[in-house]
Motif scaffolding. Structure first.
Motif, PDB file in Angstrom:
ATOM      1  N   LEU A 218      30.278  26.503  34.165  1.00  0.00           N
ATOM      2  CA  LEU A 218      30.118  27.696  35.441  1.00  0.00           C
ATOM      3  C   LEU A 218      31.551  28.527  36.134  1.00  0.00           C
ATOM      4  N   ALA A 219      32.948  27.516  35.968  1.00  0.00           N
ATOM      5  CA  ALA A 219      34.089  28.549  37.148  1.00  0.00           C
ATOM      6  C   ALA A 219      34.040  29.759  35.990  1.00  0.00           C
ATOM      7  N   VAL A 220      34.409  30.021  34.741  1.00  0.00           N
ATOM      8  CA  VAL A 220      34.085  31.149  34.222  1.00  0.00           C
ATOM      9  C   VAL A 220      33.635  32.239  33.660  1.00  0.00           C
ATOM     10  N   ARG A 221      32.065  31.355  34.684  1.00  0.00           N
ATOM     11  CA  ARG A 221      30.749  32.747  33.908  1.00  0.00           C
ATOM     12  C   ARG A 221      31.046  33.731  34.355  1.00  0.00           C
ATOM     13  N   MET A 222      31.899  34.244  35.253  1.00  0.00           N
ATOM     14  CA  MET A 222      31.847  35.673  35.310  1.00  0.00           C
ATOM     15  C   MET A 222      32.475  36.465  34.258  1.00  0.00           C
ATOM     16  N   VAL A 223      32.827  36.091  33.631  1.00  0.00           N
ATOM     17  CA  VAL A 223      33.677  36.629  31.958  1.00  0.00           C
ATOM     18  C   VAL A 223      32.723  36.626  31.156  1.00  0.00           C
ATOM     19  N   LEU A 224      31.844  35.780  31.026  1.00  0.00           N
ATOM     20  CA  LEU A 224      31.474  35.380  30.058  1.00  0.00           C
ATOM     21  C   LEU A 224      30.377  36.389  29.362  1.00  0.00           C
ATOM     22  N   GLY A 225      30.562  35.909  27.724  1.00  0.00           N
ATOM     23  CA  GLY A 225      29.193  36.822  27.500  1.00  0.00           C
ATOM     24  C   GLY A 225      28.461  35.465  26.637  1.00  0.00           C
ATOM     25  N   GLU A 226      27.512  36.110  25.630  1.00  0.00           N
ATOM     26  CA  GLU A 226      26.295  35.091  25.369  1.00  0.00           C
ATOM     27  C   GLU A 226      27.382  33.788  24.310  1.00  0.00           C
ATOM     28  N   ALA A 227      27.930  35.043  23.420  1.00  0.00           N
ATOM     29  CA  ALA A 227      29.239  34.243  22.849  1.00  0.00           C
ATOM     30  C   ALA A 227      29.707  33.915  23.012  1.00  0.00           C
ATOM     31  N   GLN A 228      30.740  33.571  23.709  1.00  0.00           N
ATOM     32  CA  GLN A 228      31.731  32.960  24.623  1.00  0.00           C
ATOM     33  C   GLN A 228      31.774  31.833  25.350  1.00  0.00           C
ATOM     34  N   ALA A 229      30.099  31.971  25.783  1.00  0.00           N
ATOM     35  CA  ALA A 229      29.455  30.786  26.839  1.00  0.00           C
ATOM     36  C   ALA A 229      29.352  29.628  25.939  1.00  0.00           C
ATOM     37  N   PHE A 230      28.400  29.815  24.455  1.00  0.00           N
ATOM     38  CA  PHE A 230      27.862  28.459  23.905  1.00  0.00           C
ATOM     39  C   PHE A 230      29.479  28.093  23.320  1.00  0.00           C
ATOM     40  N   ALA A 231      30.092  28.905  22.774  1.00  0.00           N
ATOM     41  CA  ALA A 231      31.340  28.384  21.771  1.00  0.00           C
ATOM     42  C   ALA A 231      32.280  28.074  23.093  1.00  0.00           C
ATOM     43  N   SER A 232      32.355  28.983  23.752  1.00  0.00           N
ATOM     44  CA  SER A 232      33.200  27.723  25.156  1.00  0.00           C
ATOM     45  C   SER A 232      33.015  26.671  25.523  1.00  0.00           C
ATOM     46  N   LEU A 233      31.477  25.806  26.184  1.00  0.00           N
ATOM     47  CA  LEU A 233      30.311  24.797  26.363  1.00  0.00           C
ATOM     48  C   LEU A 233      30.713  24.094  24.846  1.00  0.00           C
ATOM     49  N   SER A 234      31.433  24.269  24.228  1.00  0.00           N
ATOM     50  CA  SER A 234      31.483  23.820  23.022  1.00  0.00           C
ATOM     51  C   SER A 234      32.052  22.508  22.320  1.00  0.00           C
ATOM     52  N   LEU A 235      33.011  23.948  22.944  1.00  0.00           N
ATOM     53  CA  LEU A 235      34.806  23.687  22.989  1.00  0.00           C
ATOM     54  C   LEU A 235      35.860  22.502  24.166  1.00  0.00           C
ATOM     55  N   PHE A 236      34.620  22.511  25.601  1.00  0.00           N
ATOM     56  CA  PHE A 236      34.933  22.026  26.700  1.00  0.00           C
ATOM     57  C   PHE A 236      34.216  20.669  26.791  1.00  0.00           C
ATOM     58  N   HIS A 237      33.712  20.551  25.554  1.00  0.00           N
ATOM     59  CA  HIS A 237      32.621  19.047  25.479  1.00  0.00           C
ATOM     60  C   HIS A 237      34.266  18.699  24.496  1.00  0.00           C
ATOM     61  N   ILE A 238      34.419  19.278  23.946  1.00  0.00           N
ATOM     62  CA  ILE A 238      35.151  17.987  22.734  1.00  0.00           C
ATOM     63  C   ILE A 238      35.944  18.628  23.274  1.00  0.00           C
ATOM     64  N   LEU A 239      36.538  19.164  24.420  1.00  0.00           N
ATOM     65  CA  LEU A 239      38.409  18.599  25.586  1.00  0.00           C
ATOM     66  C   LEU A 239      38.134  17.191  25.945  1.00  0.00           C
ATOM     67  N   VAL A 240      36.799  16.834  26.230  1.00  0.00           N
ATOM     68  CA  VAL A 240      36.515  16.044  27.798  1.00  0.00           C
ATOM     69  C   VAL A 240      37.168  15.117  26.831  1.00  0.00           C
ATOM     70  N   THR A 241      36.305  14.291  25.542  1.00  0.00           N
ATOM     71  CA  THR A 241      36.165  12.884  25.370  1.00  0.00           C
ATOM     72  C   THR A 241      38.005  12.813  24.970  1.00  0.00           C
ATOM     73  N   PRO A 242      38.409  13.759  24.620  1.00  0.00           N
ATOM     74  CA  PRO A 242      40.012  12.289  23.603  1.00  0.00           C
ATOM     75  C   PRO A 242      41.111  12.794  25.707  1.00  0.00           C
ATOM     76  N   LEU A 243      41.075  13.833  26.627  1.00  0.00           N
ATOM     77  CA  LEU A 243      41.120  13.216  27.640  1.00  0.00           C
ATOM     78  C   LEU A 243      40.326  12.248  28.310  1.00  0.00           C
ATOM     79  N   PHE A 244      39.286  11.692  28.156  1.00  0.00           N
ATOM     80  CA  PHE A 244      38.719  10.358  28.719  1.00  0.00           C
ATOM     81  C   PHE A 244      39.403   9.067  27.738  1.00  0.00           C
ATOM     82  N   LEU A 245      39.541   9.079  26.952  1.00  0.00           N
ATOM     83  CA  LEU A 245      40.270   8.275  25.563  1.00  0.00           C
ATOM     84  C   LEU A 245      41.415   8.205  26.004  1.00  0.00           C
ATOM     85  N   LEU A 246      42.337   9.115  26.850  1.00  0.00           N
ATOM     86  CA  LEU A 246      43.743   9.026  26.208  1.00  0.00           C
ATOM     87  C   LEU A 246      44.340   8.041  27.224  1.00  0.00           C
ATOM     88  N   SER A 247      43.942   7.672  28.587  1.00  0.00           N
ATOM     89  CA  SER A 247      44.590   6.681  29.082  1.00  0.00           C
ATOM     90  C   SER A 247      44.179   5.168  28.709  1.00  0.00           C
TER      91      SER A 247
END
Length: 583
Positions: free
Chosen positions: A536-565
């Motif tokens: 949602l923070a970058v929704r103004m510059v996203l197309g459909e393909a970029q929105a779904f792909a970036s959502l999947s990538l952000f979801h992948i990034l959350v897990t290692p950041l949470f477990l790293l500590s």
């Protein structure tokens, strides 16, 4: 529609005036010969059941792996099956561009796929029967397939086919795979000497398989059964029918017993070092687990890329190429191909991930067993003066056995995450920047800003869990005291007082459990909400393909950041644990 092997709309397909090698249809027909040969030779042997009746070494399990290059053969065969699937898809797509049906474009690939499956089934039966002479049929098949594919590749080179064309890449890959499989067969002949040698090598079965009490067959089954745990089906079925006991579970193999791991880790003539002992005894499985984890993390990024490609191709109306043969770029732009690749990537990712977890957990348990054996060996050598003078107390011994060894075991469980998570984060940021450009910095900043909240929730979660355990221990202690002094309580009529005391402790425990559940819910909510907030923070510059792909990538990034500590906290605690164990 008329069906012909070379098609009815191209008269030159049956013209042999330029030579047989320069005729594409003839080369495709020639590639059928090895596959038909293998099916013709192996089917009678499989149907007769030679493999189940001709075992020269009588063992109680039919899962003994004794041919060299077993795992490499299975990996190469699975790769060959995948390449055959690509060849079949390419053949059907190329055939759809002709007005009549051209069987030579896809029929050899279908027969090759069937032959590859037959080869691995045939090999498995021959291996479990310990009759390597029948592998000569496979050796001849690999030679014939290698020669026919090499002839086809040479013809493509003469026609100036380039690497961008999919058919050229598939043919070249198959030449390499058939050559490697042929080398594996040559290695089996060299080691086992079952043919071309006067004295074949005699191999004894492993000691574990001769022991009727060993039921844990994971180290001895084939690669597919290891990945799917298929060998456990009889145990699971018997456990479903009736409760099982320790006798049905059986004994562990020798390599997994505490004494074996203690001997591997203990070298009395060297300077004592926990790190050196761990590396010497368990360095190989830790490296294997880390490799599996890296492969799983890299395959996890295939999902966002495939989703982006599918949505991008659906949103744009690209004209299909009219060329008779597909290029690699056109093949990877097809929606169905991307969907199949996404499915295979997810399966492989989960397979490598569970393999990493299995190897890590098994290694951690073996490490704990070896450390316990070392501690017990040291305790038995201590004199009574050490205990009486306070140099070593019973509390310290209990801590070493119950807590410190568990800390080392749990660190080994999380060890692959320590160096896999930074790579996962870096790869995710690079792909985000590739998809979103400078806008990816905004999404990454949202994740980093919300990371302290996640850490705060994780800290409160650990505190709530600790307080719950403390209240539970206190309640059990009071309950035990009541049961021990029940006669005295009944004599003085103190039941209500002590019961109220236990109930108060139980209410504190329930309050702590509610707090633990609340923070658990918040943690789950944050893991799901942070990727959406970043998108949602970058929704103004996203197309459909970029929105779904970036959502999947952000979801992948959350897990290692949470477990790293958590992983870093375990690594910090490890220093004190190693000091205690080293003493």
């Amino acid at each position: 529609m008329k069906i012909a092997f070379c098609g009815n709309d191209n008269i030159s397909a049956y013209n042999m005036s330029d030579g047989l090698v320069r005729n594409v249809c003839f080369l495709d027909a020639l590639n059928l010969v090895p596959h038909v040969f293998l099916l013709f030779i192996t089917f009678p042997i499989l149907f007769i059941g030679w493999g189940s009746q001709s075992s020269k070494v009588q063992i109680h399990h039919n899962t003994w792996l004794h041919f060299p290059g077993h795992n490499l053969r299975w990996i190469l065969t699975f790769t060959l099956l995948f390449v055959h699937v690509c060849e079949i898809c390419e053949g059907f797509v190329s055939d759809s561009k002709w007005p009549t049906r051209h069987l030579h474009l896809f029929l050899p690939a279908i027969m090759g796929f069937v032959a590859a499956i037959t080869s691995i089934v045939y090999y498995h039966n021959i291996e479990t029967s310990n009759f390597p002479k029948l592998l000569l049929a496979l050796f001849l098949y690999w030679i014939m397939a290698f020669i026919t594919k090499t002839i086809k590749l040479v013809r493509y080179c003469q026609e100036e086919f380039y690497f961008g064309q999919l058919r050229f890449c598939i043919t070249g890959t198959m030449v390499v795979l058939y050559g490697l499989l042929m080398a594996v067969e040559i290695n089996v002949i060299r080691v086992r000497k079952y043919v071309f040698f006067s004295s074949p090598q005699k191999v004894k079965p492993p000691e574990d398989l001769q022991d009727l009490g060993v039921r844990f067959l994971q180290p001895f089954v084939n690669l597919l059964s290891k990945a799917t745990y298929w060998w456990m089906n009889p145990l699971i079925i018997s456990a479903h029918k009736k409760p099982i006991d320790l006798k049905a579970i059986g004994k562990l193999p020798i390599a997994m017993r505490a004494l074996t791991n203690y001997v591997l880790a203990d070298h009395p003539n060297r300077t004592p070092s926990i790190w050196l002992a761990m590396y010497r005894a368990f360095g190989r499985p830790i490296l294997l687990s880390s490799t599996f984890r890296y492969l799983a993390d890299l395959l996890g990024f295939a999902g966002p890329l495939c989703i982006s490609g599918i949505i991008d191709s659906l949103s744009t109306n690209d004209t299909k190429s009219t060329k008779p043969f597909l290029s690699s770029r056109d093949f990877l732009k097809d929606n169905y191909v991307l969907a199949v690749l996404l499915f295979l990537a997810l399966i492989l990712q989960r397979t490598f991930l569970q393999a990493s977890y299995y190897v890590t957990i098994e290694t951690g348990i073996n490490l704990r067993g070896a450390l316990l054996a070392m501690i017990y060996n040291k305790i038995l050598r201590l004199s009574t003066s050490n205990l009486s003078m306070g140099e070593m107390t019973l509390g310290q011994i209990n801590n070493l056995v119950a807590i410190e060894t568990n800390q080392l075991m749990w660190f080994l469980f999380l060890c692959p995450n320590l160096w896999a998570m930074p790579v996962q984060i870096i790869m995710g940021v690079i792909l985000l920047y590739h998809l979103l450009g400078k806008s990816a910095v905004v999404g990454a900043a949202v994740i980093l800003l919300l990371a302290p909240i996640q850490y705060f929730i994780a800290t409160k979660l650990a505190e709530a869990q600790k307080s719950t355990l403390d209240y539970s221990t206190e309640r059990l202690k009071k309950t035990n005291e009541i049961l021990k002094g029940i006669k005295l309580l009944k004599l003085y009529a103190w039941e209500h007082i002590f019961c109220q005391n236990v109930e108060d402790t139980r209410m504190k425990e329930l309050t702590s459990l509610k707090t633990f559940a609340l923070y658990t819910s918040l943690s789950i909510f944050m893991n799901a909400a942070i990727p959406i907030a970043a998108v949602l923070a970058v929704r103004m510059v996203l197309g459909e393909a970029q929105a779904f792909a970036s959502l999947s990538l952000f979801h992948i990034l959350v897990t290692p950041l949470f477990l790293l500590s958590t992983v870093v906290r375990f690594a910090v605690k490890l220093e004190g644990t190693l000091c205690q164990v080293s003493k």
